[in-house]
Design an enzyme around this catalytic site. Structure first.
Site, PDB file in Angstrom:
ATOM      1  CG  HIS A   1      -1.927  -1.023   1.320  1.00 25.48           C
ATOM      2  ND1 HIS A   1      -2.114  -1.782   2.448  1.00 25.48           N
ATOM      3  CD2 HIS A   1      -2.845  -1.455   0.420  1.00 25.48           C
ATOM      4  CE1 HIS A   1      -3.101  -2.634   2.246  1.00 25.48           C
ATOM      5  NE2 HIS A   1      -3.560  -2.471   1.015  1.00 25.48           N
TER       6      HIS A   1
ATOM      7  CB  SER B   1      -4.573  -6.403   4.469  1.00 23.68           C
ATOM      8  OG  SER B   1      -4.071  -5.151   4.081  1.00 23.68           O
TER       9      SER B   1
ATOM     10  CE  LYS C   1     -13.462  -6.148   2.278  1.00 20.47           C
ATOM     11  NZ  LYS C   1     -12.243  -5.565   1.699  1.00 20.47           N
TER      12      LYS C   1
ATOM     13  NE  ARG D   1      -2.868  -8.621  -3.776  1.00 19.12           N
ATOM     14  CZ  ARG D   1      -3.954  -8.398  -3.065  1.00 19.12           C
ATOM     15  NH1 ARG D   1      -4.040  -7.325  -2.325  1.00 19.12           N
ATOM     16  NH2 ARG D   1      -4.962  -9.229  -3.071  1.00 19.12           N
TER      17      ARG D   1
END
Length: 161
Positions: free
Chosen positions: A18, A129, A42, A91
Site C-alpha cells: 500500500h 492485508s 468484513k 496485484r
C-alpha cells in the site's frame, strides 16, 4: 489532470505494498486521500480509528497524502469530496475481474469519477492485508511486509512479544 485522487481500502492493516503504491500515486497527483473504509461486513481485525492512525503514521513521510475514514459507497465519498479519480491496486490477474466490475459499477453510479489501476512493485505482488494478518496470527514474521509500527500493532493484537 485532476489535482486529487483517492485510494480506498480497508487497510487492515496497511502494508508496504500500500505504502509503495501511495508513494507512486503521490508523484502523479497533487493530493492523494487514503480513504479507510469502515467495512463492517468484513469484520476487520483493527477498528477504523486504529487503521486510520496506523495509516497516518506509516504515510507521514508523504506531505501531499492525507488519511480519512468513511462509511458507505466509495464513489459517493469521492463525489462528496470532489475527487475525480479512484485508484485501485491490481496485484494479480485474479484481481482484475472483481476490480473491473467495481469500476464499471462506480462509473454507472457516478459518471464524473474515473478509476485508474496501478500495479505494485514486483516484491509486493503477493502481499495482501489478509495474508499478513494470517501470518501474524500464527506467530510468523511479517516485518518484511509492513512498517515496524504495524508489525508491533499486530504483535500486540495477537498477544505476542
Amino acid at each position: 489532470m485532476p489535482a486529487a485522487a483517492m485510494y480506498p481500502g480497508t487497510f487492515d492493516p496497511v502494508t508496504n505494498g500500500h505504502h509503495e503504491l501511495v508513494r507512486r500515486a503521490a508523484r502523479i497527483f497533487d493530493e492523494v486521500v487514503v480513504a479507510v473504509a469502515a467495512s463492517p461486513h468484513k469484520t476487520p481485525l483493527f477498528p477504523l480509528e486504529e487503521r486510520m492512525r496506523l495509516a497516518r503514521e506509516v504515510l507521514a513521510d508523504l506531505p501531499n497524502v492525507r488519511v480519512d475514514g468513511y462509511r458507505g459507497l466509495t464513489v459517493e465519498y469521492a463525489g462528496t469530496h470532489g475527487l475525480q479519480v479512484i485508484i485501485r491496486g491490481l496485484r494479480a490477474v485474479s484481481d482484475f475481474e472483481y476490480e473491473f466490475q467495481l469500476a464499471s459499477m462506480n462509473r454507472h453510479l457516478q459518471t464524473a469519477v474515473e478509476t485508474i489501476f496501478m500495479t505494485p512493485a514486483e516484491q509486493y505482488t503477493f502481499v495482501s492485508s489478509s495474508l499478513v494478518r494470517e501470518v501474524a496470527a500464527l506467530g510468523g514474521d511479517v516485518t518484511a511486509f509492513v512498517h515496524p509500527l504495524v508489525a508491533e500493532a499486530l504483535r500486540r493484537r495477537f498477544g505476542q512479544r
